[in-house]
Design a protein around this motif. Structure first.
Motif, short mmCIF file in Angstrom:
data_model
loop_
_atom_site.label_atom_id
_atom_site.label_comp_id
_atom_site.label_asym_id
_atom_site.label_seq_id
_atom_site.Cartn_x
_atom_site.Cartn_y
_atom_site.Cartn_z
N ASP A 146 81.77 -13.51 -61.72
CA ASP A 146 82.56 -12.45 -61.08
C ASP A 146 81.79 -11.76 -59.95
OD1 ASP A 146 84.53 -12.88 -63.09
OD2 ASP A 146 83.43 -11.58 -64.45
N PRO A 147 81.40 -12.49 -58.90
CA PRO A 147 80.67 -11.85 -57.79
C PRO A 147 81.51 -10.77 -57.14
CG PRO A 147 81.44 -14.04 -57.16
CD PRO A 147 81.69 -13.91 -58.63
N PRO A 148 80.86 -9.72 -56.64
CA PRO A 148 81.62 -8.61 -56.04
C PRO A 148 82.29 -9.02 -54.74
CG PRO A 148 79.27 -8.34 -55.65
CD PRO A 148 79.41 -9.50 -56.59
N ASN A 149 83.42 -8.42 -54.48
CA ASN A 149 84.10 -8.61 -53.20
C ASN A 149 83.49 -7.68 -52.16
OD1 ASN A 149 85.99 -10.56 -54.12
ND2 ASN A 149 87.22 -8.92 -55.04
N SER A 150 82.88 -8.26 -51.14
CA SER A 150 82.24 -7.43 -50.12
C SER A 150 82.25 -8.19 -48.80
CB SER A 150 80.79 -7.10 -50.53
OG SER A 150 80.11 -6.49 -49.46
N TRP A 187 80.60 -12.37 -71.68
CA TRP A 187 80.50 -13.36 -70.61
C TRP A 187 81.27 -12.91 -69.38
CZ3 TRP A 187 76.80 -16.70 -70.87
CH2 TRP A 187 76.37 -17.18 -72.11
N GLY A 188 81.46 -11.61 -69.20
CA GLY A 188 82.13 -11.12 -68.00
C GLY A 188 83.59 -10.78 -68.22
N THR A 189 84.17 -10.16 -67.22
CA THR A 189 85.53 -9.63 -67.33
C THR A 189 86.57 -10.72 -67.59
OG1 THR A 189 84.93 -7.84 -65.81
CG2 THR A 189 87.26 -8.25 -66.17
N ALA A 190 86.50 -11.82 -66.84
CA ALA A 190 87.49 -12.88 -67.01
C ALA A 190 87.43 -13.48 -68.41
CB ALA A 190 87.28 -13.97 -65.96
#
Length: 281
Positions: A146-150, A187-190
């Motif tokens: 889940d890399p940030p959107n930037s 393991w992250g949001t998804a």
């Protein structure tokens, strides 16, 4: 500002104990207290609230924390950059402890051999620190879910991590057995969204952790069940210590590399990305 004051501040914040901080810094407790007072006087604020053995950051201390971490990281990187040979490039790569332990370590060791002109700094950080390190240009490359959107970042897909539902061999390989003693791995949001449709609210969660090593040890020692990376538990499946729960789906998580846009022209970063994609294919 004397960086030793910031170093002491960070250690007291980490340990929440002046005595332990003094031991870790090889100082006396009175020296640690004096340094904190110096820093507070220099900034004109109180950094810690002290109530018996309960030491907490004040609001001012919370605001200072990311700046102190950034300044110490910048100093550390400057020292390392100065020491790097002229024909070498320093590269800072970061991931969470779980990704290092469960997936990245072998690839990283291979890259050290294949890219001898890179001087590495490998960091094990929490996700929030990784994202902050990218935004503050303290990291060259981050491996994460889940890399940030930037607008400042570029993201390259590396691989899909297979997360397999497994259970101790002494327990029946059923969904009911999993729900009776479940090790909840973050393991992250998804993953959490997918997991919510599989694991019911009445599931008995005995351990919650964001570290795959802890989750695996808990499954083996406490006869529990969890979703763990196939690469990490393949040997245990083959030896019969763990069993896969075939009635439950294998979940997949996309693993990506994130880096600053200006690194698109950085030869070292691009070489590492190429190596990672080949090693994880």
């Amino acid at each position: 500002m004397d960086t030793e004051l910031l170093k002491t501040f960070l250690e007291v914040q980490r340990t929440r104990h002046f005595g332990k901080a003094a031991e870790n810094l090889f100082l006396t407790q009175s020296a640690v207290s004096f340094r904190i007072r110096q820093l507070e006087q220099h900034l004109g604020v109180t950094l810690f609230s002290r109530h018996r053995n309960n030491i907490q950051l004040t609001t001012a201390g919370e605001r200072l924390l990311p700046h102190a971490e950034s300044m110490m990281l910048t100093l550390q990187r400057a020292r390392q950059d100065v020491a790097v040979p002229a024909d070498h490039q320093q590269l800072v790569i970061a991931a969470t402890a779980t990704l290092w332990d469960s997936y990245l370590m072998l690839a990283f060791l291979s890259m050290q051999q294949q890219l001898p002109n890179i001087s590495w700094r490998a960091e094990s950080l929490e996700r929030e620190s990784i994202i902050r390190g990218l935004s503050e240009r303290q990291l060259d490359l981050a491996i994460l879910f889940d890399p940030p959107n930037s607008d400042d970042l570029l993201v390259t897909h590396l691989t899909e991590l297979q997360l397999v539902p497994v259970i101790h061999a002494d327990s029946p390989a059923t969904k009911e057995a999993l729900q009776a003693n479940y090790i909840l791995m973050d393991w992250g949001t998804a993953f959490q969204m997918k997991q919510a449709g599989i694991v019911h609210e009445d599931t008995r969660v005995t351990v919650r952790t964001n570290h795959a090593g802890i989750a695996l040890a808990s499954v083996l020692q406490q006869r529990g069940a969890a979703y763990l990376p196939k690469s990490m538990i393949q040997g245990h499946l083959e030896s019969g210590r763990l069993r896969q729960i075939d009635t439950m789906p294998v979940l997949r998580r996309s693993l990506s590399a994130a880096y600053l846009k200006q690194a698109e022209e950085n030869e070292g970063v691009q070489l590492v990305l190429t190596q990672l994609q080949q090693l994880m294919a």
